[in-house]
Scaffold this motif. Structure first.
Motif, PDB file in Angstrom:
ATOM      1  N   ASP A 495      16.462   9.216-120.406  1.00  0.00           N
ATOM      2  CA  ASP A 495      17.278  10.169-121.160  1.00  0.00           C
ATOM      3  C   ASP A 495      17.687   9.528-122.483  1.00  0.00           C
ATOM      4  O   ASP A 495      18.864   9.339-122.770  1.00  0.00           O
ATOM      5  CB  ASP A 495      18.505  10.583-120.346  1.00  0.00           C
ATOM      6  CG  ASP A 495      19.197  11.811-120.939  1.00  0.00           C
ATOM      7  OD1 ASP A 495      18.620  12.420-121.865  1.00  0.00           O
ATOM      8  OD2 ASP A 495      20.303  12.149-120.497  1.00  0.00           O
ATOM      9  N   ASN A 500      17.841  15.041-122.188  1.00  0.00           N
ATOM     10  CA  ASN A 500      16.627  15.299-121.427  1.00  0.00           C
ATOM     11  C   ASN A 500      16.967  15.664-119.992  1.00  0.00           C
ATOM     12  O   ASN A 500      17.960  15.203-119.428  1.00  0.00           O
ATOM     13  CB  ASN A 500      15.708  14.075-121.440  1.00  0.00           C
ATOM     14  CG  ASN A 500      15.106  13.839-122.812  1.00  0.00           C
ATOM     15  OD1 ASN A 500      15.255  14.653-123.712  1.00  0.00           O
ATOM     16  ND2 ASN A 500      14.435  12.719-122.964  1.00  0.00           N
ATOM     17  N   ASP A 557      10.137  17.158-123.018  1.00  0.00           N
ATOM     18  CA  ASP A 557      11.231  16.938-123.969  1.00  0.00           C
ATOM     19  C   ASP A 557      11.598  18.209-124.717  1.00  0.00           C
ATOM     20  O   ASP A 557      12.731  18.358-125.182  1.00  0.00           O
ATOM     21  CB  ASP A 557      10.841  15.847-124.973  1.00  0.00           C
ATOM     22  CG  ASP A 557      10.726  14.466-124.330  1.00  0.00           C
ATOM     23  OD1 ASP A 557      11.232  14.293-123.207  1.00  0.00           O
ATOM     24  OD2 ASP A 557      10.124  13.574-124.946  1.00  0.00           O
TER      25      ASP A 557
END
Length: 767
Positions: A495, A500, A557
Motif C-alpha cells: 500500500d 491501494n 492500482d
C-alpha cells in the motif's frame, strides 16, 4: 317490431361483431416487422444496437416506457382527436381534400391509424383508390386493436429518417438515451420527423417544424413549467456513424448466447473504459518486447457480476485476430492453479501455511520436475513455496493428495475440455491442462467466496447459480492470506500510496512461453489477466511475473481511483480456524530451544501440528569442538543448540551459500544427550484411566481438568485430543476442556523438550 327495437337489435349485433373482431385471435402488432437488438451497460447506457433483419434500426418499447411528452407531442402534431375517432377523421379528410384539390397547398388528412396502415400494408395513399383502401384498412385496424396498441405500434414503426424507425431507435441514435428519458425539446423534435423523414439530420427545415410544433404546445399547455426553458435553442443530434460500439466482445457474446431484443449486461462502463485504456497503453509500452495482445476480465465477488471484459487489445486489428474473444479461449494456465492445489492440501491435513516443504531434486516415477529458475531453494514454508511458485513442493503435494485431487476439483468446477486424470498425471499441478480466463476467474471467485462455487453473472437478469463447495471456508481463507503475502513485482510496498486495496494474487507461465498469466483478488474484485498471442506464437517475454503481473497491478492500482465509493471490508477468518505460535525454522510447535517463532493459521483436528525437534542441545567440548560425554564439566564444555537438518538439505544450504552448522558427531563411548529418559516424559494426573467422564448438557460450565507431572526442565505443556491442539499451559496450571460430543478421545501431552505421553479418555453427555 318497432323501429326502436330494430335499432337496438342492430346496435347489439354491431357490438357483438366488433367484440368478436377484437377477441378473435390475431397477430400482435409487435410482430409486424423484425426488430433490432440492444446490449446495455449496467447503468442503461448503450453498448451495441444491431440492425434488424431488413436493414432498419427498429426497437419496440411498450407505451408505458415512452416519455409522456413524446406521446403528447406526437398526438398534437399528427392526430389530436386520436382517442375520439374510429380510425378516420372525416373533418380532417374533408379539409385535406379541399386544400389539395381546390388549388391550395397539398395537405394530409391521415390519422395515426391510417398512417400505420400505410406502413403495415405498403399502401400508396397518393391515389384515390389507395386512399380508399387506407381508410377501410384503418377502420379494420381499429376494430381489431385497441387505441393503446395502435398508438404504441405507430410510435415504434414511424419513419425517423433514413433507415431509422420508431422513437426508441431514434432517441438512442440521435440523443444517446432511451425514449423514456426524452426531454420536451427532444420529443418535439422527434414528433415532426415522420412527416419529413427524408430531410436527414436536424437541419433548418426540421428545426423550423419543431418551433412551429412548440408554439402549438405552449398554446395547449399554458401552465407547463417547461415552457420557460430554452426550448428555442437548436438541438444537436448525433448521426448513425456515431452510434455506440462499446465492449464489442461482451456485446457479441451476449447477442450470440441470449434471446430477447434488450440485453441488460452487468458491465460497469467506468471500469470497462479504464481496462481498455490500460491494456492499450500497456501493449504500446511493451511492443518492443513483442507484446501485441492481452485480455482481462473483472468480476465483482460480492454479486458474481462481470464488470469489465476486454477480449483483445484491439478489436479492429486483424493482424492480432482482434475480433476473437480471448476471455473464452482455452490456454495453459501455468502456476495459477497452484492456490487450489494448496487449498486441497490444507483441507486434507497435509500442511498448514508455515509447514516446511522441501524444494529439493526429486523424482516422481519418471517425472522429475524442475523449477522455472532451474534452482532448488531447500526447506521453505508452504506459504513461501506457493507465492514463489516452486514446482517440486507443488508436485509433492499433488502426489500426496487423496480424493478429491486437483483434477477432481477442476471437474467439479465444470472446467470444459478437461481430459482424463491419467492424461495429465502430476503435471496438472504445474498447469498441464487448459482453461479459459473466464473459467479461471470463476475459480478465483470460488476462492473469494469461501470455497463455494458460483456461476458468473453476465446480465442483470442472471441469477448466480450456487455450485459445489470445493474448499472449506477455512482453507479458502488461508490460501487468500498466503497469496496476500506475495510481494508486488515492482518492489513497492503493498500500500505504497496509502489507498491501494489488499491484493491476493498469483502468476502463471505456460510451457514454451506461450502464455503469461496473473490472477487474483483485488479488494472485492476478481481480476484475471492474460498476455500472449491468439495463434500461440511463443515469446520469451511471456513470463507471468515479468509481463502479466505489471499489467495486473496497473489495473489493481487503478480500481480504487475509479471506484472511490467502494470501501473493501476486512477479510475476517471464518469460524473453525485458530491461530498458533510455531517455530519459524520448522513450522511446528516451538520446543525449548527454538530461537524464533511466528504465528500461523491452522484448522483444529485437520492441520498437522506437533512439537518441533529441529533444534536440539548438544554438550560441546570447548577445546576440540566435538560432542562431550557425561558427566559434563562446565569448565571444559558448554551446551550448544544445533539444527538437525537432513543431509540432502544441508547440501542445498551449502550450495546456496547458506551453510548450516553441522552438529558434532557423538563419540561412540558416550550416550547421546538426545536420548531422553522415559522417566522425564509428562505423566497424566488427570483424567484418570478406565473412567468414563459424564458431563451434563444443561451445565455448560462443567469441564474436564487436564493436568500432568512434568520434569523440572519442562516449561510448557501442549495438549492434544486426537490430532487437535487443545491449547498449552505450564506444568503447574494444567488446562480445562469440554469436548463437543460424546465418544472416545486419544489425549496426548507433549512438553517443550519433545517428550510426550498419551491416554485414552471416554466421555458421555447426559441430559
Amino acid at each position: 317490431m318497432s323501429r326502436l327495437k330494430r335499432c337496438l337489435l342492430a346496435l347489439g349485433l354491431l357490438t357483438l361483431l366488433l367484440l368478436t373482431l377484437r377477441l378473435w385471435p390475431h397477430a400482435a402488432l409487435r410482430e409486424a416487422a423484425p426488430l433490432s437488438r440492444l446490449v446495455l451497460a449496467e447503468n442503461g447506457e448503450l453498448l451495441r444496437m444491431t440492425l434488424a433483419a431488413d436493414g432498419q434500426y427498429r426497437l419496440w418499447r411498450p407505451l408505458e416506457r415512452i416519455a409522456p411528452a413524446m406521446i403528447e407531442a406526437q398526438l398534437l402534431k399528427e392526430d389530436r382527436y386520436f382517442y375520439w375517432h374510429p380510425g378516420v377523421d372525416p373533418s380532417a379528410l374533408l379539409r385535406a381534400t379541399l386544400a389539395t384539390y381546390g388549388g391550395g397547398m397539398r395537405q394530409g388528412g391521415s390519422t395515426l391509424s391510417m398512417q400505420l396502415t400505410r406502413r403495415l400494408y405498403g399502401i400508396n395513399s397518393r391515389s384515390i383508390p389507395g386512399k380508399l383502401q387506407q381508410i377501410l384498412l384503418a377502420l379494420w385496424l381499429e376494430a381489431r386493436h385497441s387505441k393503446h396498441d395502435i398508438l404504441e405500434a405507430y410510435l415504434n414503426l414511424a419513419p425517423m429518417g433514413g433507415n431509422i424507425e420508431g422513437v426508441e431507435a431514434a432517441s438512442r441514435i440521435y440523443f444517446g438515451k432511451s425514449a423514456q428519458q426524452l426531454s420536451l425539446s427532444e420529443a418535439l423534435a422527434l414528433a415532426v420527423i415522420p412527416q419529413q423523414p427524408g430531410r436527414g439530420r436536424f437541419g433548418p427545415a426540421l428545426q423550423q417544424a419543431r418551433l412551429q410544433l412548440m408554439a402549438k404546445w405552449r398554446q395547449e399547455h399554458t401552465d407547463d413549467p417547461r415552457n420557460e426553458g430554452l426550448l428555442e435553442l437548436p438541438l444537436t443530434a448525433r448521426t448513425r456513424q456515431q452510434l455506440a460500439f462499446r465492449a464489442p466482445h461482451l456485446s457479441e457474446q451476449l447477442l450470440a448466447s441470449r434471446e430477447g431484443d434488450e440485453l441488460h449486461s452487468t458491465l460497469d462502463l467506468r471500469l470497462q473504459r479504464r481496462l481498455e485504456q490500460l491494456i492499450r497503453q500497456f501493449v504500446s509500452d511493451h511492443r518492443r518486447q513483442g507484446v501485441r495482445n492481452a485480455t482481462a476480465i473483472l468480476v465483482d465477488s460480492r454479486d458474481q457480476a462481470v464488470k469489465a471484459l476486454v477480449g483483445s487489445a484491439d478489436y479492429f486489428n486483424a493482424s492480432i485476430h482482434g475480433q476473437v474473444n480471448g476471455v473464452h479461449a482455452s490456454r495453459s494456465p501455468g502456476s495459477t492453479l497452484k492456490p487450489f492445489l494448496y487449498g486441497l492440501a490444507l483441507d486434507q491435513g497435509l500442511i498448514q501455511p508455515m509447514s516446511i516443504l522441501k524444494d529439493t531434486p526429486q523424482a516422481f516415477g519418471a517425472f522429475q520436475p524442475e523449477n522455472f529458475d532451474g534452482r532448488f531453494a531447500g526447506p521453505l514454508t508452504a506459504q513461501d513455496a506457493l507465492i514463489r511458485s516452486r514446482n517440486v513442493p507443488a508436485v509433492w503435494l499433488a502426489s500426496q493428495l487423496r480424493q478429491p485431487s486437483l483434477h477432481g476439483l477442476l471437474q467439479r468446477a465444470d472446467i470444459r475440455g478437461l481430459r482424463g486424470e491419467e492424461h495429465y498425471g502430476l503435471a496438472l499441478a504445474l498447469g498441464g491442462g487448459e482453461l479459459t480466463p473466464a473459467e479461471l476467474a470463476k475459480l478465483y471467485l470460488m476462492l473469494a467466496g469461501d470455497g463455494q462455487m458460483h456461476s458468473l453473472r453476465w446480465t442483470r437478469e442472471d441469477e448466480s447459480q450456487v455450485g459445489p463447495q470445493l474448499l472449506s471456508p477455512q482453507a479458502a481463507f488461508m490460501v487468500r492470506d498466503m497469496l496476500r503475502h506475495n510481494p508486488r513485482p515492482d518492489g513497492l510496498p503493498a500500500d505504497a500510496r496509502g489507498r491501494n486495496w489488499p491484493v491476493a494474487w498469483k502468476t502463471g507461465t505456460s510451457w514454451g512461453f506461450h502464455d503469461a498469466w496473473s490472477a487474483g483478488l483485488v479488494g472485492p474484485y476478481v481480476l484475471v489477466v492474460w498476455v500472449g498471442n491468439f495463434d500461440a506464437t511463443p515469446n520469451p517475454a511471456f513470463v507471468g511475473i515479468r509481463t502479466a503481473a505489471p499489467l495486473f497491478f496497473r489495473i489493481a492500482d487503478a480500481l480504487p481511483l475509479a471506484l472511490p465509493e467502494v470501501q473493501p471490508t476486512a477479510d475476517r477468518p471464518p469460524e473453525g480456524l485458530s491461530r498458533v505460535e510455531v517455530c519459524t525454522a520448522s513450522g511446528e510447535l516451538p520446543n525449548r530451544w527454538c530461537p524464533q517463532t511466528r504465528k500461523t493459521w491452522y484448522i483444529p483436528g485437520v492441520s498437522p501440528i506437533r512439537v518441533s525437534d529441529l533444534h536440539r542441545p548438544v554438550w560441546v567440548d570447548r577445546q576440540t569442538g566435538n560432542a562431550a560425554c557425561p558427566p559434563y564439566d562446565k569448565a571444559t564444555s558448554e551446551l550448544q543448540v544445533f539444527e538437525f537438518w537432513p543431509t540432502e538439505l544441508q547440501r542445498l544450504f551449502a550450495a546456496a551459500g547458506l551453510p548450516r552448522r553441522t552438529p558434532p558427531d557423538l563419540p561412540s563411548a558416550c550416550k547421546p544427550i538426545q536420548t531422553l529418559d522415559e522417566r522425564d516424559t509428562p505423566r497424566f494426573t488427570s483424567p484418570l484411566t478406565q473412567v468414563t467422564y459424564s458431563l451434563r448438557l444443561s451445565q455448560p460450565s462443567e469441564l474436564i481438568q487436564l493436568s500432568a507431572n512434568a520434569a523440572n526442565d519442562a516449561r510448557t505443556l501442549f495438549w492434544f485430543a486426537d490430532q487437535t491442539l487443545l491449547g498449552q499451559s505450564t506444568p503447574q496450571q494444567g488446562l480445562s476442556w469440554r469436548p463437543e460430543h460424546s465418544g472416545k478421545f486419544q489425549l496426548r501431552v507433549s512438553d517443550d523438550l519433545g517428550r510426550s505421553s498419551s491416554r485414552t479418555l471416554r466421555v458421555e453427555f447426559l441430559p
